[in-house]
Design an enzyme around this catalytic site. Structure first.
Site, PDB file in Angstrom:
ATOM      1  N   SER A 171       0.826  -1.214   0.000  1.00 17.88           N
ATOM      2  CA  SER A 171       0.000   0.000   0.000  1.00 17.88           C
ATOM      3  C   SER A 171       0.854   1.256   0.000  1.00 17.88           C
ATOM      4  O   SER A 171       1.713   1.426   0.860  1.00 17.88           O
ATOM      5  CB  SER A 171      -0.879   0.039   1.250  1.00 17.88           C
ATOM      6  OG  SER A 171      -1.606  -1.138   1.374  1.00 17.88           O
ATOM      7  N   HIS A 215      -3.882   0.518  -4.685  1.00 16.77           N
ATOM      8  CA  HIS A 215      -3.339  -0.695  -5.300  1.00 16.77           C
ATOM      9  C   HIS A 215      -3.862  -0.738  -6.732  1.00 16.77           C
ATOM     10  O   HIS A 215      -5.006  -1.109  -6.964  1.00 16.77           O
ATOM     11  CB  HIS A 215      -3.860  -1.951  -4.591  1.00 16.77           C
ATOM     12  CG  HIS A 215      -3.542  -2.007  -3.136  1.00 16.77           C
ATOM     13  ND1 HIS A 215      -2.529  -2.778  -2.614  1.00 16.77           N
ATOM     14  CD2 HIS A 215      -4.100  -1.393  -2.090  1.00 16.77           C
ATOM     15  CE1 HIS A 215      -2.498  -2.618  -1.306  1.00 16.77           C
ATOM     16  NE2 HIS A 215      -3.441  -1.786  -0.962  1.00 16.77           N
ATOM     17  N   HIS A 234      -5.506  -9.100  -1.128  1.00 18.31           N
ATOM     18  CA  HIS A 234      -5.633  -9.269   0.321  1.00 18.31           C
ATOM     19  C   HIS A 234      -6.743 -10.248   0.642  1.00 18.31           C
ATOM     20  O   HIS A 234      -7.779 -10.281  -0.030  1.00 18.31           O
ATOM     21  CB  HIS A 234      -5.947  -7.923   0.983  1.00 18.31           C
ATOM     22  CG  HIS A 234      -4.876  -6.895   0.815  1.00 18.31           C
ATOM     23  ND1 HIS A 234      -4.820  -6.071  -0.284  1.00 18.31           N
ATOM     24  CD2 HIS A 234      -3.820  -6.577   1.597  1.00 18.31           C
ATOM     25  CE1 HIS A 234      -3.771  -5.278  -0.169  1.00 18.31           C
ATOM     26  NE2 HIS A 234      -3.141  -5.560   0.960  1.00 18.31           N
ATOM     27  N   TYR A 259      -8.705  -9.950   3.084  1.00 16.66           N
ATOM     28  CA  TYR A 259      -9.909  -9.213   3.492  1.00 16.66           C
ATOM     29  C   TYR A 259     -10.777  -8.779   2.308  1.00 16.66           C
ATOM     30  O   TYR A 259     -11.928  -8.398   2.472  1.00 16.66           O
ATOM     31  CB  TYR A 259      -9.564  -8.002   4.376  1.00 16.66           C
ATOM     32  CG  TYR A 259      -8.737  -6.914   3.721  1.00 16.66           C
ATOM     33  CD1 TYR A 259      -9.282  -6.064   2.759  1.00 16.66           C
ATOM     34  CD2 TYR A 259      -7.415  -6.722   4.075  1.00 16.66           C
ATOM     35  CE1 TYR A 259      -8.535  -5.074   2.155  1.00 16.66           C
ATOM     36  CE2 TYR A 259      -6.653  -5.743   3.484  1.00 16.66           C
ATOM     37  CZ  TYR A 259      -7.217  -4.911   2.522  1.00 16.66           C
ATOM     38  OH  TYR A 259      -6.458  -3.936   1.935  1.00 16.66           O
ATOM     39  N   GLU A 260     -10.208  -8.829   1.105  1.00 14.47           N
ATOM     40  CA  GLU A 260     -11.022  -8.490  -0.069  1.00 14.47           C
ATOM     41  C   GLU A 260     -12.005  -9.615  -0.393  1.00 14.47           C
ATOM     42  O   GLU A 260     -12.887  -9.446  -1.230  1.00 14.47           O
ATOM     43  CB  GLU A 260     -10.117  -8.227  -1.268  1.00 14.47           C
ATOM     44  CG  GLU A 260      -9.291  -6.957  -1.129  1.00 14.47           C
ATOM     45  CD  GLU A 260      -8.300  -6.780  -2.258  1.00 14.47           C
ATOM     46  OE1 GLU A 260      -8.698  -6.242  -3.300  1.00 14.47           O
ATOM     47  OE2 GLU A 260      -7.130  -7.178  -2.108  1.00 14.47           O
ATOM     48  N   ALA A 312       2.762  -1.715   4.182  1.00 10.35           N
ATOM     49  CA  ALA A 312       2.501  -0.638   5.124  1.00 10.35           C
ATOM     50  C   ALA A 312       2.010  -1.327   6.393  1.00 10.35           C
ATOM     51  O   ALA A 312       1.236  -2.269   6.318  1.00 10.35           O
ATOM     52  CB  ALA A 312       1.427   0.288   4.572  1.00 10.35           C
ATOM     53  N   MET A 319      -1.969  -6.457   7.266  1.00 11.65           N
ATOM     54  CA  MET A 319      -3.009  -7.351   6.752  1.00 11.65           C
ATOM     55  C   MET A 319      -2.567  -8.106   5.499  1.00 11.65           C
ATOM     56  O   MET A 319      -3.394  -8.463   4.665  1.00 11.65           O
ATOM     57  CB  MET A 319      -4.270  -6.528   6.439  1.00 11.65           C
ATOM     58  CG  MET A 319      -4.717  -5.632   7.588  1.00 11.65           C
ATOM     59  SD  MET A 319      -6.048  -4.522   7.091  1.00 11.65           S
ATOM     60  CE  MET A 319      -6.081  -3.369   8.476  1.00 11.65           C
ATOM     61  N   SER A 320      -1.273  -8.335   5.374  1.00  9.96           N
ATOM     62  CA  SER A 320      -0.787  -8.987   4.147  1.00  9.96           C
ATOM     63  C   SER A 320       0.453  -9.823   4.454  1.00  9.96           C
ATOM     64  O   SER A 320       0.675 -10.228   5.589  1.00  9.96           O
ATOM     65  CB  SER A 320      -0.450  -7.920   3.097  1.00  9.96           C
ATOM     66  OG  SER A 320       0.637  -7.125   3.529  1.00  9.96           O
ATOM     67  N   ASN A 369       1.761   4.084  11.078  1.00  5.46           N
ATOM     68  CA  ASN A 369       0.992   4.582  12.225  1.00  5.46           C
ATOM     69  C   ASN A 369       1.476   3.870  13.470  1.00  5.46           C
ATOM     70  O   ASN A 369       2.076   2.798  13.380  1.00  5.46           O
ATOM     71  CB  ASN A 369      -0.512   4.344  12.013  1.00  5.46           C
ATOM     72  CG  ASN A 369      -0.831   2.889  11.723  1.00  5.46           C
ATOM     73  OD1 ASN A 369      -0.514   2.381  10.644  1.00  5.46           O
ATOM     74  ND2 ASN A 369      -1.415   2.213  12.678  1.00  5.46           N
ATOM     75  N   HIS A 389      -6.970   5.073   6.649  1.00  4.24           N
ATOM     76  CA  HIS A 389      -6.257   4.455   5.522  1.00  4.24           C
ATOM     77  C   HIS A 389      -5.513   5.506   4.687  1.00  4.24           C
ATOM     78  O   HIS A 389      -4.393   5.280   4.229  1.00  4.24           O
ATOM     79  CB  HIS A 389      -7.243   3.685   4.631  1.00  4.24           C
ATOM     80  CG  HIS A 389      -6.614   2.978   3.468  1.00  4.24           C
ATOM     81  ND1 HIS A 389      -5.600   2.040   3.632  1.00  4.24           N
ATOM     82  CD2 HIS A 389      -6.816   3.074   2.133  1.00  4.24           C
ATOM     83  CE1 HIS A 389      -5.234   1.592   2.430  1.00  4.24           C
ATOM     84  NE2 HIS A 389      -5.944   2.203   1.510  1.00  4.24           N
TER      85      HIS A 389
HETATM   86  N1  HPA Z   1      -2.914  -2.466  11.528  1.00  6.73           N
HETATM   87  C1  HPA Z   1      -3.077  -3.340  10.508  1.00  6.73           C
HETATM   88  N2  HPA Z   1      -2.685  -3.072   9.273  1.00  6.73           N
HETATM   89  C2  HPA Z   1      -2.099  -1.893   9.037  1.00  6.73           C
HETATM   90  C3  HPA Z   1      -1.897  -0.953  10.046  1.00  6.73           C
HETATM   91  C4  HPA Z   1      -2.346  -1.251  11.356  1.00  6.73           C
HETATM   92  O1  HPA Z   1      -2.206  -0.465  12.309  1.00  6.73           O
HETATM   93  N3  HPA Z   1      -1.280   0.126   9.473  1.00  6.73           N
HETATM   94  C5  HPA Z   1      -1.105  -0.178   8.162  1.00  6.73           C
HETATM   95  N4  HPA Z   1      -1.595  -1.402   7.892  1.00  6.73           N
END
Ligand code: HPA
Length: 271
Positions: free
Chosen positions: A28, A59, A81, A83-84, A111, A209-210, A233, A245
């Site tokens: 990402s 993406h 992903h 989650y998609e 990310a 998440m990947s 973050n 996001h």
């Molecule tokens: N959690 C999960 N996935 C992420 C995060 C997070 O804080 N930041 C970027 N991708």
């Protein structure tokens, strides 16, 4: 699955004769790396048989065949992903095809949220290990022995030699490169404060998440893996407005040059 891998590999080979030992997955906000590739052939995912189409903002979804600083690479701009809604088999399908195309090294980026108190937003971390909290595994189901063993070893999932190259280079180039454990989970909701604390307690340094599915599948097939997180973050100090996001994408873009420098060095060294 074997037939699908073969069909997709054949399709790609009919489109381009290009071959590479190294493939790169751009996470990402990290697609900028692709601008530095001297592209010889670009295949949008929707044109590739059996490839799902990426649906997330940030993406764009294409396979790039080209050279980076003179070395041949294949780059995935945008990944799939869990989650998609794609099954694990589809999330990891490109890795299966890469192997068939002759790829031996996989460089993955993501990310991620920082869950190590020493990490600052915008820092980068070399992934030296991971914890799979997806609650599933891409290798569940019938094992195809021709792809890899039923019970693959994961003790060196992130290749120590590639890590050593990156470590030495970061020192010389004066790049602050953290090292640590990436926790992978499904998302798509960000973690609650208690979940971030939990992930820190169990030994995680970044969370995202990947990556974990692709890395398991690459190891299954004996590929060498190198991974990097961009800390977008801070999970242990969530901003007043919560996690967004859009901010994740902005920070990833700003930190991208560090990732590019390190990936670039690795590609030069191993390509
Ligand atoms: N959690 C999960 N996935 C992420 C995060 C997070 O804080 N930041 C970027 N991708």
């Amino acid at each position: 699955m074997l037939q699908k891998i073969e069909a997709t590999t054949k399709f790609i080979q009919q489109r381009t004769k290009f071959s590479a030992k190294t493939a790169v997955i751009l996470g990402s906000g990290l697609g900028r790396f692709a601008d530095q590739i001297d592209a010889e052939h670009v295949l949008p995912y929707h044109e590739i048989p059996n490839f799902p189409v990426s649906t997330v903002e940030g993406h764009s979804g294409e396979l790039i065949f080209g050279t980076f600083r003179g070395k041949p690479i294949i780059a995935m701009k945008g990944r799939f992903h869990f989650y998609e809604g794609y099954p694990m088999e589809q999330v990891t399908f490109p890795i299966r095809v890469f192997k068939q195309l002759g790829v031996q090294n996989l460089l993955v980026s993501n990310a991620a949220g920082g869950i190590n108190l020493n990490f600052r937003v915008g820092d980068v971390m070399m992934i030296t290990d991971h914890i799979n909290l997806f609650g599933t595994n891409p290798l569940i189901g019938k094992n195809h022995q021709e792809l890899g063993p039923r019970f693959p070893d994961m003790s060196k999932a992130y290749h120590p030699e590639l890590c050593a190259i990156a470590r030495d280079y970061a020192k010389i180039a004066n790049i602050l490169l953290h090292e640590g454990t990436y926790v992978g989970l499904t998302g798509p909701s960000f973690e609650t404060p208690a979940e971030y604390r939990f992930l820190n307690i169990i030994g995680g340094d970044t969370v995202g998440m990947s990556t974990v599915p692709e890395v398991i599948v690459a190891n299954h097939m004996g590929m060498r893996v190198f991974g990097m997180s961009v800390v977008t973050n801070n999970g242990l100090a969530i901003p007043e407005g919560g996690n967004q996001h859009a901010e994740v994408l902005d920070v990833a873009a700003v930190a991208a040059p560090k990732l590019e420098a390190i990936f670039g060095k690795l590609i030069e060294s191993i390509g």
